[in-house]
Enzyme design. Structure first.
Site, mmCIF file in Angstrom:
data_model
loop_
_atom_site.group_PDB
_atom_site.id
_atom_site.type_symbol
_atom_site.label_atom_id
_atom_site.label_comp_id
_atom_site.label_asym_id
_atom_site.label_seq_id
_atom_site.Cartn_x
_atom_site.Cartn_y
_atom_site.Cartn_z
ATOM 1 N N GLU A 150 0.818 -1.204 0.000
ATOM 2 C CA GLU A 150 0.000 0.000 0.000
ATOM 3 C C GLU A 150 0.857 1.261 0.000
ATOM 4 O OE1 GLU A 150 -3.060 0.078 -0.523
ATOM 5 O OE2 GLU A 150 -3.948 -1.817 0.137
ATOM 6 N N ASP A 203 -4.734 -9.773 -8.394
ATOM 7 C CA ASP A 203 -5.150 -8.833 -9.429
ATOM 8 C C ASP A 203 -4.041 -8.009 -10.077
ATOM 9 O OD1 ASP A 203 -4.812 -7.566 -6.995
ATOM 10 O OD2 ASP A 203 -6.730 -6.513 -7.003
ATOM 11 N N GLU A 207 -18.662 -5.923 -2.079
ATOM 12 C CA GLU A 207 -17.300 -6.444 -2.004
ATOM 13 C C GLU A 207 -17.196 -7.864 -2.538
ATOM 14 O OE1 GLU A 207 -13.855 -4.862 -0.154
ATOM 15 O OE2 GLU A 207 -14.965 -4.294 -1.960
ATOM 16 N N GLU A 267 -12.670 0.429 -9.312
ATOM 17 C CA GLU A 267 -12.318 -0.483 -10.406
ATOM 18 C C GLU A 267 -13.394 -0.566 -11.490
ATOM 19 O OE1 GLU A 267 -9.585 -1.249 -7.176
ATOM 20 O OE2 GLU A 267 -11.781 -1.153 -7.219
ATOM 21 N N THR A 322 -1.649 1.062 -10.701
ATOM 22 C CA THR A 322 -2.852 0.455 -10.145
ATOM 23 C C THR A 322 -3.601 1.420 -9.236
ATOM 24 O OG1 THR A 322 -3.695 -1.603 -9.168
ATOM 25 C CG2 THR A 322 -1.830 -0.545 -8.059
#
Length: 844
Positions: A128, A275, A369, A387, A473
């Site tokens: 992160e 992902d 989610e 997304e 991302t």
């Protein structure tokens, strides 16, 4: 028959496309109005952060204050993004430039340079911190230098953000100090990993995405700073993941051991945990120009489309046995994948999956989610993830189809109507109830507003050419010119086997004309197959198709007109099943496909409620608390008498680390609070401590079984077969009743059982609803006449309905075909009831 017929079909397709665009197209004024609304929404969110939260890392939009780590209740792994470095400001800086908020950008850069310090004794997530903070600093540096070179502003800027990024990169490097080269998942910004003061370094595992989502930021940092060490470490981590792929399937697992490279979780999908690993292989090729990354991506992509993609679904499989799906639900993070497929040039499955996601979103206002393969809510939270908006933008850019503008418009409306609050935008705790959660993650400002603004903007309306940049991302902007700044790392030539099947876009960007040759309605025909994909939780099945052949020989009438004269309308065959064209031997014969559009009654997932019944004095069973079940552990619905025991609070109360009061818990029912780790992890620790059962209690103070739908607790993706103790979940209000009882009385005994089996509830036989079984058989009319008058009649087929009570039917079935049955309680013979007589038989 040939050319004129096909020309007519082409004309119909073009006409359909024109009508479609006329209906959905937005005027320039409408797009400008939506774009201005998006700017106002961003100003509201960013302004609220700066007013109520800065310099804290995040805004708490319900409390109208900043989230400071250590001052708010611990949220577990979620808090690993907080490093006391004004996270939301750093994550938002390049968004300010894209949205032409240049004054705010310049002010933000000055604040970061003056106020932000990275030398904090705090443990943060390597993944992160890389994508949000390092990526944010690099994106802002790139924007600052771009504005500086244009002589527009920022003339005072002296690469301070790049210096901060380099400092942060060095603080992250200790995480790579492993035998495999895969990074630790966490690092202390001041003390690193192995220092005794670091409070980290004991972890053994990391997720695939955590290790494989470093290359863009680290390579950009190396090429901008001239220090190759960063790119080298990120590339090595990718090399390890590539080497550890399952060679038979070319898939990777979700969690890997950072020391020996063994897979810990072998489920393989394109959602959470994996992902962005796939995303960064493709984008590393675009950003850095190294074909090794593209070859690896294409190899993985072939495997994904072979095993994981089941259009419109993307289902996780076992990497060693990829023909078997490992779970019946999908997570929202896979919503990025259609956008990645656009970059790959594979638009058909991208359109299919995106349409499925849109149908789910329309049903719940936001994408939950997690949702099941039947499109029911599996996990109702929605933390304002971007997304789906990302994929919507990429599909619009690829197709130009105004349908995707309407999708974007629906996202804007949902955010304003269901997430906007006075102090920003609040996450949704459960899409089924719409209740808010006191969080506004930094990615909402970093990503969501970029994609929405770009969706409604023309290229000439932007400050710079967006095609000169690649999105990380976290949607930070990195210039594709980086591939020319420095050569690729030496030795970056890991062997790859050739892609099994190469296509037109294996080594190039997609072309709309090539994708849609003379068929501008291509995207619509794909979407239309999924228009009625789901109702409220309806089960998805492939559309049944039956075929028949109809000879259309020359009659002097065009085939389409001939069919119209028969009352038949033609649809584009490609939209139905993608069938192959007729062979030459079938000339003059066309195949029509009749599609049965099935409507189905909406189904809701039935969750049988459990109960926590307090049976010790002074309650004596009068207090019954509604509880939710788990999908693992003991099935209480199959336990006749339930599970009884005294309740004891677990220590620690979260049960996310070693249990310290195991002796006290042994043989009793443990209380543990929700949060910080998965339910399955808590259950394993408590079961090892010897508990007889576990009651999980929700966090907060306002959830209740009356106001919140029950849900089933799920596992952590691994096997839960070893968990055998009963597990129940109480919302916070019901949980507080139990906690108050425990505080007031030294000993509290409870019974865990299904709600409909609680003590003192006598379900009498007479209270059961009468269930009638309906038997239908065909009989000839003369058969019935013979039964009533003894005379044979004609041969007209009739329907006979026989109604009988369910209990009597069960008894008679147990005694064969006898028309009488014994009463099991008295032994007496029961007379045939009137309901056993044929309904169609005339009265005597």
């Amino acid at each position: 028959m040939g050319p004129s017929f096909h020309a007519f079909l082409l004309y119909l397709a073009a006409l359909s496309w024109v009508r479609h665009h006329l209906v959905l197209a937005m005027t320039t004024e409408e797009k400008a109005k939506t774009r201005d609304q998006i700017l106002e929404m961003f100003d509201h969110a960013y302004g609220s952060y700066m007013k109520y939260a800065y310099p804290a890392d995040e805004l708490m939009p319900l409390s109208c204050r900043g989230r400071v780590r250590g001052l708010e209740p611990n949220r577990g792994d979620i808090d690993d993004v907080l490093g006391t470095f004004s996270l939301t400001l750093i994550d938002s800086m390049d968004t300010l430039v894209l949205l032409n908020r240049l004054d705010e950008f310049e002010e933000a850069v000055k604040k970061v340079i003056v106020d932000v310090r990275l030398d904090h004794d705090v443990v943060v997530s390597v993944f992160e911190t890389n994508i949000r903070v390092l990526g944010g600093l690099l994106g802002a540096h790139v924007m600052a230098t771009m504005l500086q070179q244009r002589q527009e502003r920022m003339q005072w800027y002296k690469n301070e953000l790049l210096a901060m990024a380099t400092d942060l990169g060095h603080r992250l490097l200790p995480a790579f100090n492993t035998t495999s080269g895969l990074p630790y998942p966490r690092v202390n910004l001041r003390y690193g990993v192995l220092n005794p003061l670091s409070r980290t370094g004991t972890e053994s595992n990391t997720c695939t995405a955590c290790a494989g989502t470093m290359i863009l930021e680290f390579a950009a940092l190396s090429r901008l700073s001239g220090e190759p060490v960063f790119e080298g470490h990120a590339r090595r981590a990718l090399d390890v993941l590539w080497e550890k792929r399952q060679r038979g399937s070319d898939l990777v697992g979700t969690v890997i051991n950072i020391h020996n490279g063994d897979w810990v979780r072998r489920d393989s999908g394109v959602g959470a945990g994996i992902d962005s690993y796939y995303e960064y292989l493709m984008k590393a090729y675009i950003l850095l120009g190294d074909s090794v990354y593209l070859e690896r991506f294409n190899t993985h992509y072939t495997a994904i489309m072979k095993y994981i993609s089941q259009p419109p679904l993307l289902l996780s499989v076992h990497m060693h046995n990829p023909t078997v799906s490992v779970r019946g639900w999908m997570d929202s993070l896979l919503a990025f994948f259609p956008g990645l497929q656009v970059l790959r040039g594979d638009l058909k499955p991208a359109i299919e999956t995106h349409e499925m996601l849109y149908q789910v979103t329309k049903q719940h206002k936001f994408l939950p989610e997690a949702f099941t393969t039947e499109f029911r809510v599996h996990w109702g939270q929605h933390p304002l993830r971007p997304e789906f908006a990302e994929s919507t933008y990429f599909l619009y850019k690829a197709t130009g189809d105004p349908y995707y503008l309407q999708v974007g418009r629906s996202i804007v409306d949902s955010l304003n109507q269901h997430a906007r609050v006075p102090c920003g935008f609040a996450a949704v705790q459960d899409v089924r109830t719409g209740r808010h959660e006191d969080r506004m993650d930094s990615f909402f400002l970093a990503e969501m507003f970029k994609y929405l603004y770009l969706l409604f903007s023309e290229k000439e309306q932007l400050l710079f050419d967006i095609d000169d940049y690649i999105f990380s991302t976290e949607a930070h902007l990195l210039p594709v010119t980086l591939s020319t700044m420095h050569p690729a790392c030496q030795g970056n030539a890991s062997a790859v086997h050739p892609t099994a099947e190469e296509d037109l876009f294996t080594h190039s960007c997609p072309s709309t004309q090539t994708l849609f040759p003379n068929n501008p309605a291509f995207a619509k025909t794909i979407r239309d197959r999924y228009k009625y994909l789901l109702g409220a939780g309806g089960v998805y099945h492939t559309t049944p198709v039956r075929e028949f052949e109809l000879p259309l020989h020359d009659t002097g009438m065009e085939p389409v007109e001939f069919l119209k004269s028969m009352g038949i309308s033609l649809s584009s065959g490609g939209a139905l099943s993608g069938g192959q064209p007729d062979s030459p031997s079938q000339k003059g014969v066309y195949r029509l496909k009749v599609i049965a559009e099935l409507t189905h009654t909406p189904e809701e997932e039935v969750i049988e409620p459990l109960a926590v019944q307090i049976i010790s004095p002074p309650f004596l069973g009068r207090v019954v608390l509604t509880a939710g079940p788990a999908k693992f552990g003991m099935d209480l619905t199959k336990n006749e008498h339930g599970v009884k025991g005294s309740v004891v609070k677990s220590a620690p109360y979260t049960a996310c680390s070693a249990i310290t009061n195991a002796e006290e818990l042994r043989g009793r029912i443990a209380l543990a609070v929700r949060g910080e780790c998965m339910f399955a992890s808590k259950a394993r620790r408590l079961q090892e401590a010897g508990v007889a059962g576990v009651i999980f209690i929700d966090q907060g103070t306002d959830s209740s079984s009356e106001g919140t739908p029950l849900f089933q607790m799920v596992g952590d993706g691994g096997s839960t077969s070893e968990i055998s103790v009963p597990l129940v979940f109480l919302f916070s209000k019901e949980g507080q009743v139990l906690l108050d009882a425990l505080e007031e009385h030294s000993s509290v005994e409870v019974l865990l059982l299904p709600r409909n089996k609680q003590l003192g509830q006598d379900i009498k036989k007479k209270d059961r609803p009468l269930v009638m079984n309906v038997s239908v058989r065909l009989a000839d009319e003369w058969d019935l006449q013979a039964g009533s008058s003894g005379q044979l009649g004609g041969g007209i087929a009739t329907v006979e309905l026989v109604l009988e009570p369910e209990e009597q039917r069960e008894e008679s079935q147990g005694l064969g075909s006898s028309s009488t049955a014994s009463d099991p309680s008295t032994g007496a013979q029961a007379e045939p009831s009137d309901s056993q007589q044929p309904c169609a038989q005339p009265a005597p």
